[in-house]
Design an enzyme around this catalytic site. Structure first.
Site, short mmCIF file in Angstrom:
data_model
loop_
_atom_site.label_atom_id
_atom_site.label_comp_id
_atom_site.label_asym_id
_atom_site.label_seq_id
_atom_site.Cartn_x
_atom_site.Cartn_y
_atom_site.Cartn_z
N SER A 1 -18.25 20.62 42.18
CA SER A 1 -19.51 20.15 41.61
C SER A 1 -20.74 20.58 42.41
O SER A 1 -21.73 21.04 41.84
CB SER A 1 -19.47 18.63 41.46
OG SER A 1 -19.20 18.01 42.71
N LYS B 1 -7.35 20.51 50.71
CA LYS B 1 -8.57 19.87 50.21
C LYS B 1 -9.35 19.34 51.40
O LYS B 1 -8.87 18.47 52.14
CB LYS B 1 -8.19 18.73 49.26
CG LYS B 1 -9.40 18.01 48.69
CD LYS B 1 -9.00 16.99 47.65
CE LYS B 1 -10.21 16.25 47.13
NZ LYS B 1 -9.85 15.22 46.14
N ARG C 1 -13.57 9.83 53.51
CA ARG C 1 -12.22 10.29 53.19
C ARG C 1 -11.61 11.14 54.32
O ARG C 1 -10.64 11.86 54.11
CB ARG C 1 -12.25 11.13 51.91
CG ARG C 1 -12.80 10.42 50.69
CD ARG C 1 -12.20 11.02 49.43
NE ARG C 1 -12.98 10.84 48.22
CZ ARG C 1 -13.10 9.69 47.55
NH1 ARG C 1 -12.53 8.59 47.99
NH2 ARG C 1 -13.81 9.66 46.44
N TYR D 1 -16.99 24.40 36.33
CA TYR D 1 -17.76 23.74 35.27
C TYR D 1 -18.50 24.76 34.42
O TYR D 1 -19.01 24.43 33.36
CB TYR D 1 -18.74 22.72 35.90
CG TYR D 1 -18.01 21.68 36.71
CD1 TYR D 1 -17.39 20.60 36.07
CD2 TYR D 1 -17.86 21.80 38.09
CE1 TYR D 1 -16.67 19.66 36.80
CE2 TYR D 1 -17.14 20.86 38.83
CZ TYR D 1 -16.55 19.80 38.18
OH TYR D 1 -15.83 18.88 38.90
N LYS E 1 -9.70 23.86 47.95
CA LYS E 1 -10.89 23.18 47.45
C LYS E 1 -11.71 22.63 48.59
O LYS E 1 -11.13 22.03 49.48
CB LYS E 1 -10.42 22.05 46.53
CG LYS E 1 -11.49 21.12 46.05
CD LYS E 1 -10.88 19.99 45.29
CE LYS E 1 -11.96 18.97 45.02
NZ LYS E 1 -11.46 17.77 44.44
N GLU F 1 -0.23 22.75 55.45
CA GLU F 1 -0.28 21.94 54.22
C GLU F 1 0.36 22.69 53.05
O GLU F 1 1.11 22.12 52.28
CB GLU F 1 -1.75 21.61 53.85
CG GLU F 1 -2.39 20.53 54.71
CD GLU F 1 -1.98 19.13 54.28
OE1 GLU F 1 -1.11 18.98 53.40
OE2 GLU F 1 -2.54 18.17 54.85
N CYS G 1 -8.63 7.08 47.56
CA CYS G 1 -7.55 7.79 46.86
C CYS G 1 -6.19 7.17 47.12
O CYS G 1 -5.16 7.71 46.70
CB CYS G 1 -7.54 9.25 47.29
SG CYS G 1 -9.11 10.07 46.98
N CYS H 1 -4.87 11.21 40.87
CA CYS H 1 -5.49 10.58 42.03
C CYS H 1 -6.09 9.27 41.54
O CYS H 1 -6.61 9.23 40.43
CB CYS H 1 -6.59 11.47 42.59
SG CYS H 1 -7.35 10.82 44.09
C1 PBG Z 1 -10.37 13.24 43.48
C2 PBG Z 1 -11.16 14.47 43.18
C3 PBG Z 1 -12.45 14.77 43.62
C4 PBG Z 1 -12.79 16.01 43.04
C5 PBG Z 1 -11.70 16.41 42.27
N1 PBG Z 1 -10.70 15.44 42.39
C6 PBG Z 1 -13.40 13.99 44.41
C7 PBG Z 1 -13.19 13.60 45.80
O1 PBG Z 1 -12.23 13.94 46.49
O2 PBG Z 1 -14.08 12.87 46.24
C8 PBG Z 1 -14.08 16.73 43.24
C9 PBG Z 1 -14.36 17.84 42.30
C10 PBG Z 1 -15.77 18.34 42.36
O3 PBG Z 1 -16.56 18.03 43.27
O4 PBG Z 1 -16.13 19.10 41.44
N2 PBG Z 1 -9.92 12.62 42.29
#
Ligand code: PBG
Length: 324
Positions: free
Chosen positions: A274, A195, A217, A313, A248, A233, A130, A120
């Site tokens: 995260s 996602k 986004r 994590y 996700k 999807e 992205c 990405c």
């Molecule tokens: C995009 C990507 C994101 C995450 C993983 N790949 C961020 C986004 O879409 O803003 C987020 C992962 C997380 O929050 O731990 N490269």
């Protein structure tokens, strides 16, 4: 099943019985450890919004990969933090880019470690989106070429799995075609097929310095109100050649993980993102919850919902708990 003939508590009498009847088991085999890699030497930069998570330079990332391997963790996923960003995210597909060099070094030091890469361009673009941007719009088709190049350079460097997370339509097909025509027929595609446009990515965007500089986004990531759309999807991505499907975030979308699991026969991964991680740590720091127990319970819920693989994590701490 009527009391007193049946008593559910009979099967909860002691830890051994609990172990024997437990339906879902979390294993170190299920864990995928995300790592942030940056330029420099000896760099270990704490990320304030993600306690215990760091940005590492390549030398330190190799050490992290070795440690993860010694704990039995089968795979890592790499996120690059380049020194230079531009409108086209050029560093993302630079054969000598930060992730490409990290893959080479990790594979040389720990060849058994499965190396996954996030495909990405948002960490590499100055606008933080992205895809390519024109007049404030995120362009789909012209972005596919960049994603394909990025995936190819990762595979050239030795990545085992590429994981497109951009949500452009048709990217799995574009990446599959590019990989196949460049001798990478065996490179696996783990698609972030489902996602959502989520508030739970907040801490990651600080870690990767990838917050969008304008807008949001929502024109490419999914609307949290939708569930049937997730199945569409997934169907599309499997049709285009995805080997593994990801959902996700994980926690607010456990129902989606279950629906995907019930409707398709491909391995399912889920990203314990995260915000989910930091939420647990913040509450634990306040003394409000038992952090490690809460984290294990969350991972168990993701597994029970139907994910085989979990990106988290907390992979190292979890592996230590599971193998002690
Ligand atoms: C995009 C990507 C994101 C995450 C993983 N790949 C961020 C986004 O879409 O803003 C987020 C992962 C997380 O929050 O731990 N490269």
């Amino acid at each position: 099943m009527v009391f007193p003939t049946h008593r559910s508590r009979r099967l909860r009498q002691n830890p051994a019985i609990l172990r024997m009847v437990r339906e879902t088991a979390l294993s170190v085999d299920d864990l995928i450890f995300p790592l942030f890699v940056c330029e420099g030497q000896g760099v270990q930069e704490a990320i304030s919004s993600m306690p215990g998570v760091h940005r590492w330079s390549i030398d330190n990332i190799v050490r992290e990969a070795k440690e993860a391997h010694s704990l039995g963790i089968p795979a890592i996923i790499l996120f690059g933090i380049p020194d230079k960003k531009d409108s086209r995210g050029s560093e993302a597909y630079n054969p000598k880019g930060i992730v490409q060099r990290a893959i080479l070094e990790i594979k040389a030091a720990v060849p058994e470690m499965v190396v996954i890469t996030d495909v990405c361009i948002d960490e590499y673009t100055d606008h933080g989106h992205c895809g390519l941007v024109e007049n404030g719009k995120i362009l789909n088709d012209p972005t596919l070429e960049l994603l394909s190049k990025m995936a190819q350079t990762h595979a050239d460097a030795g990545a085992d799995i590429v994981a497109p997370s951009d949500m452009m339509d048709g990217r799995v097909q574009a990446i599959r075609e590019t990989l196949d025509s460049t001798g990478h027929q065996d490179t696996i595609i783990m698609s972030y097929a489902v996602k959502y446009a989520s508030a739970f990515y907040g801490p990651f965007r600080e870690a990767a310095d990838s917050a969008p500089q304008f807008g949001d986004r929502k024109s490419y990531q999914m609307d949290p109100g939708n569930s049937d759309e997730a199945l569409r999807e997934v169907e599309e991505d499997i049709g285009e050649g995805a080997d593994i499907i990801m959902v996700k975030p994980a926690l607010p979308y456990l129902d989606i993980i279950r629906r995907v699991r019930d409707n398709f026969e491909v391995p399912v991964a889920a990203y314990n993102v995260s915000g989910e991680y930091s939420m647990v740590h913040a509450a634990a720091q306040q003394g409000w919850i038992d952090g490690p127990r809460a984290q294990m319970e969350i991972l168990m819920s993701i597994k029970r919902a139907g994910a085989k693989m979990i990106l988290t994590y907390s992979a190292k701490e979890t592996a230590k708990i599971l193998t002690r």
